[in-house]
Design an enzyme around this catalytic site. Structure first.
Site, PDB file in Angstrom:
ATOM      1  N   ASN A  17     -10.375   4.011  17.663  1.00  0.00           N
ATOM      2  CA  ASN A  17      -9.560   4.430  18.799  1.00  0.00           C
ATOM      3  C   ASN A  17     -10.068   5.621  19.592  1.00  0.00           C
ATOM      4  OD1 ASN A  17      -7.196   2.563  18.450  1.00  0.00           O
ATOM      5  ND2 ASN A  17      -7.142   3.550  16.444  1.00  0.00           N
ATOM      6  N   ARG A  59      -9.086  17.097   3.332  1.00  0.00           N
ATOM      7  CA  ARG A  59     -10.061  17.212   2.248  1.00  0.00           C
ATOM      8  C   ARG A  59     -11.396  17.723   2.811  1.00  0.00           C
ATOM      9  NH1 ARG A  59      -9.410  11.184   0.255  1.00  0.00           N
ATOM     10  NH2 ARG A  59      -8.089  11.015   2.114  1.00  0.00           N
ATOM     11  N   ASN A  63       0.879  -1.173   0.000  1.00  0.00           N
ATOM     12  CA  ASN A  63       0.000   0.000   0.000  1.00  0.00           C
ATOM     13  C   ASN A  63       0.912   1.217   0.000  1.00  0.00           C
ATOM     14  OD1 ASN A  63      -1.863   2.034   0.363  1.00  0.00           O
ATOM     15  ND2 ASN A  63      -2.815   1.153   2.190  1.00  0.00           N
ATOM     16  N   HIS A  76     -12.910   3.462  -0.167  1.00  0.00           N
ATOM     17  CA  HIS A  76     -12.696   2.649   1.040  1.00  0.00           C
ATOM     18  C   HIS A  76     -13.372   1.282   0.908  1.00  0.00           C
ATOM     19  CE1 HIS A  76     -12.151   6.733   3.165  1.00  0.00           C
ATOM     20  NE2 HIS A  76     -10.954   6.179   3.037  1.00  0.00           N
TER      21      HIS A  76
END
Length: 404
Positions: A331, A240, A8, A180
Protein backbone atom coordinates in the site's frame (compact mmCIF):
# COMPACT_ATOMS: atom_id res chain seq x y z
CA UNK A 1 -22.20 -26.62 2.09
CA UNK A 2 -18.98 -27.74 3.77
CA UNK A 3 -16.77 -24.94 5.06
CA UNK A 4 -13.40 -24.39 6.74
CA UNK A 5 -12.90 -21.74 9.39
CA UNK A 6 -9.49 -20.03 9.51
CA UNK A 7 -8.48 -18.34 12.77
CA UNK A 8 -5.61 -15.92 13.40
CA UNK A 9 -5.69 -14.83 17.04
CA UNK A 10 -3.68 -11.99 18.56
CA UNK A 11 -3.51 -10.36 21.98
CA UNK A 12 -6.50 -8.05 21.46
CA UNK A 13 -8.16 -9.42 18.35
CA UNK A 14 -9.32 -12.61 16.69
CA UNK A 15 -9.37 -12.51 12.90
CA UNK A 16 -11.32 -15.17 11.06
CA UNK A 17 -12.31 -16.17 7.54
CA UNK A 18 -14.66 -18.80 6.19
CA UNK A 19 -13.98 -20.74 3.00
CA UNK A 20 -16.48 -22.99 1.25
CA UNK A 21 -15.21 -26.25 -0.21
CA UNK A 22 -16.22 -26.60 -3.82
CA UNK A 23 -15.63 -29.15 -6.55
CA UNK A 24 -12.19 -30.74 -6.95
CA UNK A 25 -10.94 -29.32 -3.69
CA UNK A 26 -11.33 -25.68 -4.69
CA UNK A 27 -11.85 -23.11 -1.96
CA UNK A 28 -13.96 -19.97 -2.18
CA UNK A 29 -13.79 -17.23 0.42
CA UNK A 30 -17.24 -16.57 1.85
CA UNK A 31 -16.51 -13.98 4.49
CA UNK A 32 -13.84 -12.36 6.62
CA UNK A 33 -14.17 -10.75 9.99
CA UNK A 34 -12.61 -10.01 13.32
CA UNK A 35 -13.42 -9.43 16.93
CA UNK A 36 -11.09 -6.63 18.01
CA UNK A 37 -10.74 -4.46 21.08
CA UNK A 38 -10.81 -7.51 23.35
CA UNK A 39 -10.69 -6.32 26.97
CA UNK A 40 -11.11 -2.67 25.99
CA UNK A 41 -13.68 -1.84 23.30
CA UNK A 42 -14.87 -5.16 21.86
CA UNK A 43 -16.36 -5.00 18.40
CA UNK A 44 -17.37 -7.67 15.91
CA UNK A 45 -16.92 -6.71 12.27
CA UNK A 46 -17.44 -8.94 9.26
CA UNK A 47 -17.92 -8.58 5.52
CA UNK A 48 -18.91 -10.91 2.72
CA UNK A 49 -16.92 -11.95 -0.32
CA UNK A 50 -18.08 -8.83 -2.17
CA UNK A 51 -17.21 -6.49 0.68
CA UNK A 52 -20.79 -6.09 1.89
CA UNK A 53 -21.13 -5.56 5.64
CA UNK A 54 -22.43 -8.60 7.50
CA UNK A 55 -21.86 -7.42 11.05
CA UNK A 56 -20.66 -4.36 12.95
CA UNK A 57 -21.52 -4.70 16.63
CA UNK A 58 -20.08 -3.30 19.84
CA UNK A 59 -20.03 -5.28 23.09
CA UNK A 60 -19.48 -4.33 26.74
CA UNK A 61 -15.95 -4.94 28.04
CA UNK A 62 -17.05 -7.62 30.48
CA UNK A 63 -18.69 -9.65 27.68
CA UNK A 64 -15.40 -10.09 25.77
CA UNK A 65 -12.64 -10.23 28.36
CA UNK A 66 -10.37 -12.66 26.52
CA UNK A 67 -9.81 -14.64 23.32
CA UNK A 68 -12.03 -17.64 24.32
CA UNK A 69 -14.91 -15.24 24.95
CA UNK A 70 -14.32 -13.61 21.56
CA UNK A 71 -14.28 -17.03 19.91
CA UNK A 72 -17.56 -17.94 21.59
CA UNK A 73 -19.30 -14.80 20.36
CA UNK A 74 -17.92 -15.04 16.82
CA UNK A 75 -18.69 -18.75 16.65
CA UNK A 76 -22.25 -18.26 17.87
CA UNK A 77 -22.77 -15.53 15.28
CA UNK A 78 -21.49 -17.78 12.50
CA UNK A 79 -23.63 -20.71 13.60
CA UNK A 80 -26.86 -19.07 14.73
CA UNK A 81 -27.20 -16.23 12.23
CA UNK A 82 -25.33 -17.43 9.14
CA UNK A 83 -25.91 -21.16 9.66
CA UNK A 84 -22.21 -21.85 9.14
CA UNK A 85 -20.85 -24.98 10.81
CA UNK A 86 -17.25 -25.57 9.69
CA UNK A 87 -16.05 -29.14 9.32
CA UNK A 88 -12.53 -28.11 10.37
CA UNK A 89 -10.61 -25.15 11.76
CA UNK A 90 -7.19 -24.01 10.55
CA UNK A 91 -4.98 -21.87 12.79
CA UNK A 92 -1.96 -19.69 12.21
CA UNK A 93 0.70 -20.63 14.76
CA UNK A 94 3.80 -18.48 14.59
CA UNK A 95 6.43 -20.83 16.05
CA UNK A 96 6.64 -24.54 15.25
CA UNK A 97 10.12 -24.96 16.72
CA UNK A 98 12.28 -27.87 15.54
CA UNK A 99 9.38 -30.33 15.80
CA UNK A 100 7.17 -29.23 12.92
CA UNK A 101 8.20 -28.65 9.31
CA UNK A 102 4.65 -28.87 7.94
CA UNK A 103 1.03 -28.36 9.08
CA UNK A 104 -0.23 -30.85 11.64
CA UNK A 105 -3.53 -32.09 13.06
CA UNK A 106 -3.90 -30.77 16.58
CA UNK A 107 -4.35 -32.77 19.75
CA UNK A 108 -3.46 -32.10 23.38
CA UNK A 109 0.07 -33.43 22.83
CA UNK A 110 0.67 -30.99 19.98
CA UNK A 111 -0.56 -28.10 22.12
CA UNK A 112 1.77 -29.11 24.94
CA UNK A 113 4.75 -29.15 22.60
CA UNK A 114 3.82 -25.77 21.11
CA UNK A 115 3.55 -24.23 24.57
CA UNK A 116 7.32 -24.69 24.89
CA UNK A 117 7.82 -21.95 22.29
CA UNK A 118 5.71 -19.26 23.98
CA UNK A 119 8.85 -17.47 25.20
CA UNK A 120 10.20 -17.40 21.62
CA UNK A 121 7.11 -15.64 20.26
CA UNK A 122 5.44 -13.93 23.23
CA UNK A 123 3.44 -11.50 21.09
CA UNK A 124 1.87 -14.33 19.11
CA UNK A 125 2.19 -17.89 20.41
CA UNK A 126 0.05 -17.69 23.58
CA UNK A 127 -2.73 -15.99 21.64
CA UNK A 128 -2.45 -18.44 18.73
CA UNK A 129 -2.95 -21.30 21.20
CA UNK A 130 -5.88 -19.78 23.13
CA UNK A 131 -8.62 -20.52 20.54
CA UNK A 132 -7.13 -23.96 19.92
CA UNK A 133 -7.52 -24.83 23.61
CA UNK A 134 -11.02 -23.37 23.64
CA UNK A 135 -12.16 -25.52 20.73
CA UNK A 136 -10.39 -28.62 22.09
CA UNK A 137 -12.27 -28.20 25.35
CA UNK A 138 -15.69 -27.63 23.86
CA UNK A 139 -15.49 -29.66 20.64
CA UNK A 140 -12.77 -32.30 21.07
CA UNK A 141 -13.62 -34.22 17.89
CA UNK A 142 -13.71 -31.19 15.58
CA UNK A 143 -10.56 -31.39 13.41
CA UNK A 144 -8.11 -28.56 13.95
CA UNK A 145 -4.93 -27.91 11.98
CA UNK A 146 -1.91 -25.83 13.03
CA UNK A 147 -0.09 -24.05 10.19
CA UNK A 148 3.30 -22.67 11.14
CA UNK A 149 5.07 -19.49 10.07
CA UNK A 150 8.39 -21.30 10.56
CA UNK A 151 7.66 -24.40 8.45
CA UNK A 152 8.33 -22.90 5.00
CA UNK A 153 11.91 -22.06 5.99
CA UNK A 154 12.86 -25.58 7.00
CA UNK A 155 14.44 -26.00 3.55
CA UNK A 156 17.39 -23.86 4.69
CA UNK A 157 20.85 -25.40 4.42
CA UNK A 158 22.84 -26.21 7.55
CA UNK A 159 24.99 -23.09 7.19
CA UNK A 160 21.88 -20.89 6.98
CA UNK A 161 20.21 -22.74 9.83
CA UNK A 162 23.02 -22.61 12.41
CA UNK A 163 24.38 -20.00 14.80
CA UNK A 164 28.07 -20.09 15.74
CA UNK A 165 27.33 -21.63 19.13
CA UNK A 166 27.97 -25.12 20.60
CA UNK A 167 26.16 -27.88 18.74
CA UNK A 168 24.19 -28.96 21.81
CA UNK A 169 22.24 -25.71 21.75
CA UNK A 170 21.35 -26.26 18.08
CA UNK A 171 20.21 -29.78 18.95
CA UNK A 172 17.96 -28.27 21.61
CA UNK A 173 16.38 -26.00 19.00
CA UNK A 174 18.43 -22.80 19.17
CA UNK A 175 18.66 -22.15 15.45
CA UNK A 176 17.56 -19.75 12.73
CA UNK A 177 13.95 -20.52 11.91
CA UNK A 178 12.62 -17.59 9.89
CA UNK A 179 9.01 -16.43 10.06
CA UNK A 180 6.14 -15.12 7.88
CA UNK A 181 6.41 -18.48 6.13
CA UNK A 182 2.73 -18.71 5.22
CA UNK A 183 3.03 -15.38 3.40
CA UNK A 184 6.18 -16.45 1.55
CA UNK A 185 4.63 -19.79 0.66
CA UNK A 186 1.66 -18.00 -0.89
CA UNK A 187 3.95 -15.74 -2.93
CA UNK A 188 6.02 -18.75 -4.06
CA UNK A 189 2.85 -20.51 -5.26
CA UNK A 190 1.43 -17.39 -6.91
CA UNK A 191 4.51 -16.17 -8.79
CA UNK A 192 4.37 -18.90 -11.47
CA UNK A 193 1.00 -17.45 -12.56
CA UNK A 194 2.28 -13.86 -12.51
CA UNK A 195 5.85 -14.18 -13.79
CA UNK A 196 6.58 -17.77 -14.84
CA UNK A 197 9.92 -16.79 -16.35
CA UNK A 198 11.36 -15.73 -12.99
CA UNK A 199 9.31 -17.79 -10.51
CA UNK A 200 11.79 -20.66 -10.56
CA UNK A 201 14.82 -18.42 -10.39
CA UNK A 202 16.25 -16.13 -7.68
CA UNK A 203 13.69 -13.91 -5.96
CA UNK A 204 13.71 -11.69 -2.89
CA UNK A 205 10.33 -11.17 -1.22
CA UNK A 206 9.89 -8.28 1.21
CA UNK A 207 7.02 -8.86 3.64
CA UNK A 208 6.66 -5.33 5.00
CA UNK A 209 4.04 -4.71 7.65
CA UNK A 210 3.87 -4.12 11.39
CA UNK A 211 5.94 -7.28 11.46
CA UNK A 212 8.55 -7.17 8.70
CA UNK A 213 11.01 -9.60 7.20
CA UNK A 214 12.56 -10.60 3.88
CA UNK A 215 13.08 -14.00 2.29
CA UNK A 216 15.36 -15.30 -0.45
CA UNK A 217 13.61 -17.79 -2.75
CA UNK A 218 15.36 -20.09 -5.19
CA UNK A 219 13.12 -22.28 -7.34
CA UNK A 220 10.25 -21.40 -5.03
CA UNK A 221 11.99 -22.58 -1.86
CA UNK A 222 13.29 -20.52 1.03
CA UNK A 223 17.09 -20.50 1.22
CA UNK A 224 17.57 -17.58 3.65
CA UNK A 225 15.51 -15.22 5.78
CA UNK A 226 16.18 -12.05 7.74
CA UNK A 227 14.49 -13.47 10.85
CA UNK A 228 16.12 -16.09 13.04
CA UNK A 229 15.50 -17.80 16.39
CA UNK A 230 12.68 -15.39 17.22
CA UNK A 231 10.62 -12.78 15.40
CA UNK A 232 12.84 -10.01 16.82
CA UNK A 233 15.65 -10.32 14.29
CA UNK A 234 16.25 -8.72 10.89
CA UNK A 235 14.34 -5.63 9.78
CA UNK A 236 13.04 -2.98 12.20
CA UNK A 237 9.33 -3.45 12.79
CA UNK A 238 6.46 -1.55 14.37
CA UNK A 239 7.59 -2.20 17.94
CA UNK A 240 10.49 -4.67 17.48
CA UNK A 241 14.10 -3.54 16.86
CA UNK A 242 15.23 -6.02 14.25
CA UNK A 243 18.95 -6.80 14.13
CA UNK A 244 20.51 -5.97 17.48
CA UNK A 245 23.94 -6.59 18.99
CA UNK A 246 23.44 -9.13 21.84
CA UNK A 247 25.64 -6.82 23.87
CA UNK A 248 22.73 -4.36 24.04
CA UNK A 249 20.71 -6.99 25.91
CA UNK A 250 23.63 -7.59 28.29
CA UNK A 251 23.87 -3.83 28.86
CA UNK A 252 20.17 -3.57 29.68
CA UNK A 253 20.55 -6.33 32.25
CA UNK A 254 23.89 -5.41 33.81
CA UNK A 255 23.83 -1.61 33.60
CA UNK A 256 20.11 -0.80 33.60
CA UNK A 257 19.13 -3.54 36.05
CA UNK A 258 16.35 -4.84 33.85
CA UNK A 259 15.02 -8.33 34.45
CA UNK A 260 14.74 -10.86 31.63
CA UNK A 261 10.97 -10.34 31.48
CA UNK A 262 11.39 -6.55 31.37
CA UNK A 263 13.93 -6.84 28.57
CA UNK A 264 11.57 -9.13 26.66
CA UNK A 265 8.68 -6.71 27.03
CA UNK A 266 10.94 -3.80 26.03
CA UNK A 267 12.24 -5.48 22.88
CA UNK A 268 8.82 -6.67 21.72
CA UNK A 269 6.74 -3.61 22.59
CA UNK A 270 8.83 -0.45 22.91
CA UNK A 271 11.42 -0.56 20.12
CA UNK A 272 11.32 -0.55 16.33
CA UNK A 273 9.61 2.35 14.57
CA UNK A 274 7.81 3.25 17.78
CA UNK A 275 10.98 3.48 19.84
CA UNK A 276 13.07 5.18 17.19
CA UNK A 277 10.46 7.79 16.28
CA UNK A 278 8.85 8.38 19.65
CA UNK A 279 5.78 9.10 17.54
CA UNK A 280 4.08 5.89 16.41
CA UNK A 281 4.56 2.30 15.30
CA UNK A 282 2.23 2.90 12.34
CA UNK A 283 4.00 3.70 9.06
CA UNK A 284 1.00 5.74 7.86
CA UNK A 285 1.30 8.07 10.85
CA UNK A 286 5.06 8.34 10.42
CA UNK A 287 4.71 9.26 6.75
CA UNK A 288 2.21 11.98 7.68
CA UNK A 289 4.33 13.35 10.52
CA UNK A 290 6.65 16.37 10.27
CA UNK A 291 8.66 15.21 13.29
CA UNK A 292 12.36 14.74 12.54
CA UNK A 293 12.40 11.51 14.53
CA UNK A 294 9.58 10.11 12.38
CA UNK A 295 11.70 10.86 9.33
CA UNK A 296 14.66 9.10 10.94
CA UNK A 297 12.54 6.02 11.64
CA UNK A 298 11.47 5.83 7.99
CA UNK A 299 15.02 6.43 6.77
CA UNK A 300 16.26 3.65 9.04
CA UNK A 301 13.53 1.24 7.88
CA UNK A 302 14.40 1.83 4.21
CA UNK A 303 18.15 1.66 4.86
CA UNK A 304 17.90 -1.69 6.65
CA UNK A 305 15.75 -3.14 3.85
CA UNK A 306 18.46 -2.14 1.39
CA UNK A 307 21.21 -3.71 3.50
CA UNK A 308 19.29 -6.95 3.91
CA UNK A 309 18.52 -7.06 0.20
CA UNK A 310 22.25 -7.12 -0.42
CA UNK A 311 22.69 -9.96 2.07
CA UNK A 312 19.92 -12.02 0.47
CA UNK A 313 21.22 -11.35 -3.05
CA UNK A 314 24.57 -12.69 -1.86
CA UNK A 315 22.87 -15.79 -0.46
CA UNK A 316 21.21 -16.31 -3.85
CA UNK A 317 24.40 -15.45 -5.77
CA UNK A 318 22.41 -13.02 -7.86
CA UNK A 319 18.88 -11.74 -8.25
CA UNK A 320 16.17 -12.16 -10.89
CA UNK A 321 13.14 -10.47 -9.28
CA UNK A 322 12.04 -8.49 -6.23
CA UNK A 323 8.55 -8.69 -4.71
CA UNK A 324 6.77 -6.39 -2.24
CA UNK A 325 3.95 -7.79 -0.10
CA UNK A 326 2.00 -7.24 3.17
CA UNK A 327 0.46 -4.02 4.48
CA UNK A 328 3.26 -1.51 3.86
CA UNK A 329 4.63 -3.32 0.83
CA UNK A 330 1.23 -3.49 -0.85
CA UNK A 331 0.00 0.00 0.00
CA UNK A 332 2.84 2.49 0.44
CA UNK A 333 4.06 3.72 -2.94
CA UNK A 334 6.47 6.05 -1.13
CA UNK A 335 8.22 3.28 0.80
CA UNK A 336 8.39 1.11 -2.33
CA UNK A 337 9.97 3.95 -4.30
CA UNK A 338 12.53 4.58 -1.60
CA UNK A 339 13.41 0.89 -1.28
CA UNK A 340 13.81 0.56 -5.04
CA UNK A 341 16.11 3.57 -4.86
CA UNK A 342 18.31 1.51 -2.52
CA UNK A 343 18.45 -1.26 -5.13
CA UNK A 344 19.73 0.84 -8.02
CA UNK A 345 23.16 -0.81 -7.78
CA UNK A 346 21.45 -4.08 -8.76
CA UNK A 347 20.09 -2.52 -11.93
CA UNK A 348 16.57 -1.93 -10.62
CA UNK A 349 14.65 0.95 -12.20
CA UNK A 350 11.21 2.06 -10.95
CA UNK A 351 8.26 3.13 -13.09
CA UNK A 352 6.79 5.93 -10.92
CA UNK A 353 3.43 5.92 -12.68
CA UNK A 354 2.89 2.18 -12.25
CA UNK A 355 4.11 2.39 -8.65
CA UNK A 356 1.64 5.17 -7.82
CA UNK A 357 -1.17 3.01 -9.26
CA UNK A 358 -0.11 0.04 -7.09
CA UNK A 359 0.30 -1.97 -10.27
CA UNK A 360 1.46 -5.56 -10.21
CA UNK A 361 4.65 -4.72 -12.12
CA UNK A 362 6.17 -1.43 -10.98
CA UNK A 363 9.60 -1.50 -12.65
CA UNK A 364 10.49 -0.01 -16.02
CA UNK A 365 10.75 -2.25 -19.05
CA UNK A 366 14.50 -1.63 -19.20
CA UNK A 367 15.02 -2.54 -15.53
CA UNK A 368 17.50 -5.42 -15.21
CA UNK A 369 15.41 -6.83 -12.38
CA UNK A 370 11.59 -6.74 -12.44
CA UNK A 371 9.82 -5.53 -9.30
CA UNK A 372 6.35 -6.80 -8.42
CA UNK A 373 3.64 -5.98 -5.88
CA UNK A 374 1.80 -9.17 -4.91
CA UNK A 375 -0.87 -9.07 -2.18
CA UNK A 376 -0.36 -11.93 0.23
CA UNK A 377 -3.06 -14.33 1.43
CA UNK A 378 -1.95 -16.28 4.48
CA UNK A 379 -5.53 -17.28 5.29
CA UNK A 380 -5.96 -19.02 1.94
CA UNK A 381 -2.75 -20.98 2.58
CA UNK A 382 -4.08 -22.06 5.97
CA UNK A 383 -7.39 -23.13 4.43
CA UNK A 384 -5.59 -25.11 1.72
CA UNK A 385 -3.35 -26.86 4.24
CA UNK A 386 -6.33 -27.63 6.47
CA UNK A 387 -8.30 -29.12 3.59
CA UNK A 388 -5.33 -31.18 2.42
CA UNK A 389 -4.74 -32.60 5.88
CA UNK A 390 -8.45 -33.28 6.32
CA UNK A 391 -8.58 -35.21 3.05
CA UNK A 392 -5.39 -37.15 3.63
CA UNK A 393 -5.99 -38.01 7.29
CA UNK A 394 -9.75 -37.88 7.82
CA UNK A 395 -11.17 -38.23 11.30
CA UNK A 396 -13.62 -41.02 12.05
CA UNK A 397 -16.52 -38.58 11.91
CA UNK A 398 -15.55 -34.99 11.11
CA UNK A 399 -19.18 -33.89 11.23
CA UNK A 400 -19.79 -35.22 14.71
CA UNK A 401 -19.11 -31.86 16.36
CA UNK A 402 -19.07 -28.33 15.01
CA UNK A 403 -17.53 -25.16 16.37
CA UNK A 404 -19.60 -22.59 18.23
Amino acid sequence: MDTILVVNAGSSSVKFQVFSIEGEGRLRRQLKGQMDGIGSRPRLRASGANGDTLADRAYPIEAVADVPAAMEIAGSWLRDELRIDPIAVGHRVVHGGPDYDRPVRIDHGVVARLERFVSLAPLHQPHNLAPIRSILAGFPTLPQVACFDTAFHRTHSAVADHYAIPHQLHAEGVRRYGFHGLSYEYIAKTLPHIAPDVAKRRVIVAHLGSGASMCALKAGQSVESTMGFTALDGLPMGTRPGQLDPGVVLYLISEKGMSASNVQNFLYRDCGLKGLSGVSNDMRELEASADARAKLAIDYFVYRIGLNAGMLAAALQGLDAFVFTAGIGENSATIRARVVGQLGWLGVSLDPAENSRNSQLISRSESLIPVYVVPTDEELMIAQHTLALLVNTPSTNPRQERVS
